[in-house]
Design a protein around this motif. Structure first.
Motif, PDB file in Angstrom:
ATOM      1  N   GLU A   5      21.823 -14.435   7.310  1.00 38.49           N
ATOM      2  CA  GLU A   5      21.704 -14.165   5.887  1.00 38.49           C
ATOM      3  C   GLU A   5      23.070 -13.819   5.318  1.00 38.49           C
ATOM      4  N   PRO A   6      23.460 -14.421   4.179  1.00 40.95           N
ATOM      5  CA  PRO A   6      24.738 -14.069   3.579  1.00 40.95           C
ATOM      6  C   PRO A   6      24.686 -12.650   3.012  1.00 40.95           C
ATOM      7  N   GLN A   7      25.820 -11.987   3.013  1.00 43.40           N
ATOM      8  CA  GLN A   7      25.898 -10.654   2.441  1.00 43.40           C
ATOM      9  C   GLN A   7      26.033 -10.761   0.929  1.00 43.40           C
ATOM     10  N   LEU A   8      25.666  -9.670   0.234  1.00 40.23           N
ATOM     11  CA  LEU A   8      25.852  -9.640  -1.211  1.00 40.23           C
ATOM     12  C   LEU A   8      27.334  -9.779  -1.512  1.00 40.23           C
ATOM     13  N   GLN A   9      27.669 -10.671  -2.409  1.00 38.41           N
ATOM     14  CA  GLN A   9      29.058 -10.879  -2.791  1.00 38.41           C
ATOM     15  C   GLN A   9      29.259 -10.360  -4.210  1.00 38.41           C
ATOM     16  N   GLU A  10      30.327  -9.610  -4.399  1.00 33.53           N
ATOM     17  CA  GLU A  10      30.634  -9.064  -5.711  1.00 33.53           C
ATOM     18  C   GLU A  10      31.513 -10.040  -6.476  1.00 33.53           C
ATOM     19  N   GLY A  11      31.163 -10.249  -7.735  1.00 38.91           N
ATOM     20  CA  GLY A  11      31.948 -11.104  -8.606  1.00 38.91           C
ATOM     21  C   GLY A  11      32.515 -10.296  -9.762  1.00 38.91           C
ATOM     22  N   ARG A  12      33.044 -11.006 -10.761  1.00 38.81           N
ATOM     23  CA  ARG A  12      33.601 -10.366 -11.954  1.00 38.81           C
ATOM     24  C   ARG A  12      33.247 -11.222 -13.153  1.00 38.81           C
ATOM     25  N   ILE A  13      32.652 -10.613 -14.170  1.00 39.41           N
ATOM     26  CA  ILE A  13      32.264 -11.350 -15.367  1.00 39.41           C
ATOM     27  C   ILE A  13      33.519 -11.692 -16.158  1.00 39.41           C
ATOM     28  N   VAL A  14      33.672 -12.982 -16.495  1.00 37.95           N
ATOM     29  CA  VAL A  14      34.855 -13.435 -17.220  1.00 37.95           C
ATOM     30  C   VAL A  14      34.525 -13.988 -18.601  1.00 37.95           C
ATOM     31  N   GLY A  15      33.240 -14.194 -18.891  1.00 39.47           N
ATOM     32  CA  GLY A  15      32.867 -14.692 -20.204  1.00 39.47           C
ATOM     33  C   GLY A  15      31.396 -14.465 -20.485  1.00 39.47           C
ATOM     34  N   ILE A  16      31.095 -14.154 -21.758  1.00 44.12           N
ATOM     35  CA  ILE A  16      29.714 -13.915 -22.176  1.00 44.12           C
ATOM     36  C   ILE A  16      29.495 -14.621 -23.505  1.00 44.12           C
ATOM     37  N   ALA A  17      28.446 -15.435 -23.579  1.00 43.31           N
ATOM     38  CA  ALA A  17      28.065 -16.100 -24.831  1.00 43.31           C
ATOM     39  C   ALA A  17      26.544 -16.044 -24.930  1.00 43.31           C
ATOM     40  N   GLY A  18      26.031 -14.940 -25.466  1.00 39.72           N
ATOM     41  CA  GLY A  18      24.584 -14.757 -25.530  1.00 39.72           C
ATOM     42  C   GLY A  18      24.029 -14.619 -24.132  1.00 39.72           C
ATOM     43  N   PRO A  19      23.012 -15.422 -23.777  1.00 40.01           N
ATOM     44  CA  PRO A  19      22.419 -15.317 -22.443  1.00 40.01           C
ATOM     45  C   PRO A  19      23.223 -16.037 -21.360  1.00 40.01           C
ATOM     46  N   VAL A  20      24.280 -16.748 -21.745  1.00 42.44           N
ATOM     47  CA  VAL A  20      25.101 -17.499 -20.791  1.00 42.44           C
ATOM     48  C   VAL A  20      26.298 -16.647 -20.386  1.00 42.44           C
ATOM     49  N   VAL A  21      26.469 -16.472 -19.075  1.00 44.61           N
ATOM     50  CA  VAL A  21      27.527 -15.604 -18.551  1.00 44.61           C
ATOM     51  C   VAL A  21      28.315 -16.380 -17.502  1.00 44.61           C
ATOM     52  N   ASP A  22      29.637 -16.352 -17.612  1.00 47.93           N
ATOM     53  CA  ASP A  22      30.517 -16.965 -16.611  1.00 47.93           C
ATOM     54  C   ASP A  22      31.031 -15.868 -15.684  1.00 47.93           C
ATOM     55  N   ILE A  23      30.969 -16.137 -14.368  1.00 48.10           N
ATOM     56  CA  ILE A  23      31.324 -15.151 -13.362  1.00 48.10           C
ATOM     57  C   ILE A  23      32.291 -15.766 -12.369  1.00 48.10           C
ATOM     58  N   GLN A  24      33.324 -15.006 -12.012  1.00 46.29           N
ATOM     59  CA  GLN A  24      34.309 -15.409 -11.006  1.00 46.29           C
ATOM     60  C   GLN A  24      33.916 -14.803  -9.668  1.00 46.29           C
ATOM     61  N   PHE A  25      33.841 -15.620  -8.630  1.00 48.12           N
ATOM     62  CA  PHE A  25      33.580 -15.172  -7.265  1.00 48.12           C
ATOM     63  C   PHE A  25      34.701 -15.693  -6.376  1.00 48.12           C
ATOM     64  N   PRO A  26      34.866 -15.100  -5.201  1.00 50.85           N
ATOM     65  CA  PRO A  26      35.792 -15.705  -4.245  1.00 50.85           C
ATOM     66  C   PRO A  26      35.346 -17.149  -3.974  1.00 50.85           C
ATOM     67  N   PRO A  27      36.273 -18.094  -3.868  1.00 48.53           N
ATOM     68  CA  PRO A  27      35.898 -19.511  -3.714  1.00 48.53           C
ATOM     69  C   PRO A  27      34.969 -19.792  -2.538  1.00 48.53           C
ATOM     70  N   ASN A  28      35.056 -19.020  -1.483  1.00 49.80           N
ATOM     71  CA  ASN A  28      34.216 -19.256  -0.306  1.00 49.80           C
ATOM     72  C   ASN A  28      32.885 -18.510  -0.389  1.00 49.80           C
ATOM     73  N   ALA A  29      32.586 -17.903  -1.535  1.00 54.08           N
ATOM     74  CA  ALA A  29      31.381 -17.081  -1.654  1.00 54.08           C
ATOM     75  C   ALA A  29      30.548 -17.426  -2.885  1.00 54.08           C
ATOM     76  N   LEU A  30      30.609 -18.684  -3.346  1.00 54.40           N
ATOM     77  CA  LEU A  30      29.823 -19.066  -4.523  1.00 54.40           C
ATOM     78  C   LEU A  30      28.343 -19.108  -4.183  1.00 54.40           C
ATOM     79  N   PRO A  31      27.508 -18.444  -4.979  1.00 57.93           N
ATOM     80  CA  PRO A  31      26.068 -18.533  -4.739  1.00 57.93           C
ATOM     81  C   PRO A  31      25.555 -19.918  -5.106  1.00 57.93           C
ATOM     82  N   PRO A  32      24.517 -20.407  -4.430  1.00 58.47           N
ATOM     83  CA  PRO A  32      24.009 -21.745  -4.727  1.00 58.47           C
ATOM     84  C   PRO A  32      23.332 -21.817  -6.100  1.00 58.47           C
ATOM     85  N   ILE A  33      23.289 -23.015  -6.640  1.00 55.79           N
ATOM     86  CA  ILE A  33      22.587 -23.247  -7.902  1.00 55.79           C
ATOM     87  C   ILE A  33      21.119 -22.869  -7.721  1.00 55.79           C
ATOM     88  N   ASN A  34      20.530 -22.287  -8.752  1.00 52.89           N
ATOM     89  CA  ASN A  34      19.148 -21.783  -8.810  1.00 52.89           C
ATOM     90  C   ASN A  34      18.957 -20.471  -8.060  1.00 52.89           C
TER      91      ASN A  34
END
Length: 102
Positions: A5-34
């Motif tokens: 099981e992958p460990q929880l990875q911490e990201g950083r919010i870099v953009g917010i537009a209403g319900p849409v949020v852009d988040i920066q994660f380490p490149p090797n730790a991107l969560p899968p789509i869905n």
């Protein structure tokens, strides 16, 4: 937690537009789509955990998520966590969302 099981990875919010949020994660730790990402939103001293669903990989370690609750009070540079759990798409949840106007 098992070794597979992958460990929880911490990201950083870099953009917010209403319900849409852009988040920066380490490149090797991107969560899968869905999959889910959780972050805390504090309004008037009350903190709420908000779940969002990964909708898109943008490149350069960034993802775009759609929040399943209001993002009022969310700040850039907040630290969301990738849960790696798939977001439920039950018919009852979808119908509640459609009738609530959100």
């Amino acid at each position: 937690m098992t070794a597979t099981e992958p460990q929880l990875q911490e990201g950083r919010i870099v953009g917010i537009a209403g319900p849409v949020v852009d988040i920066q994660f380490p490149p090797n730790a991107l969560p899968p789509i869905n999959s889910g990402v959780e972050f805390d939103v504090t309004v008037d001293g009350e903190t709420t955990v908000v779940m969002a669903e990964v909708a898109q990989h943008l490149g350069d370690g960034r993802i775009r998520v759609v929040s399943l609750k209001p993002t009022d009070g969310l700040r850039r540079a907040a630290s969301p966590f990738a849960t790696w759990a798939m977001v439920s798409r039950s018919p009852s949840a979808m119908s509640r969302s459609a009738t609530s106007g959100t």
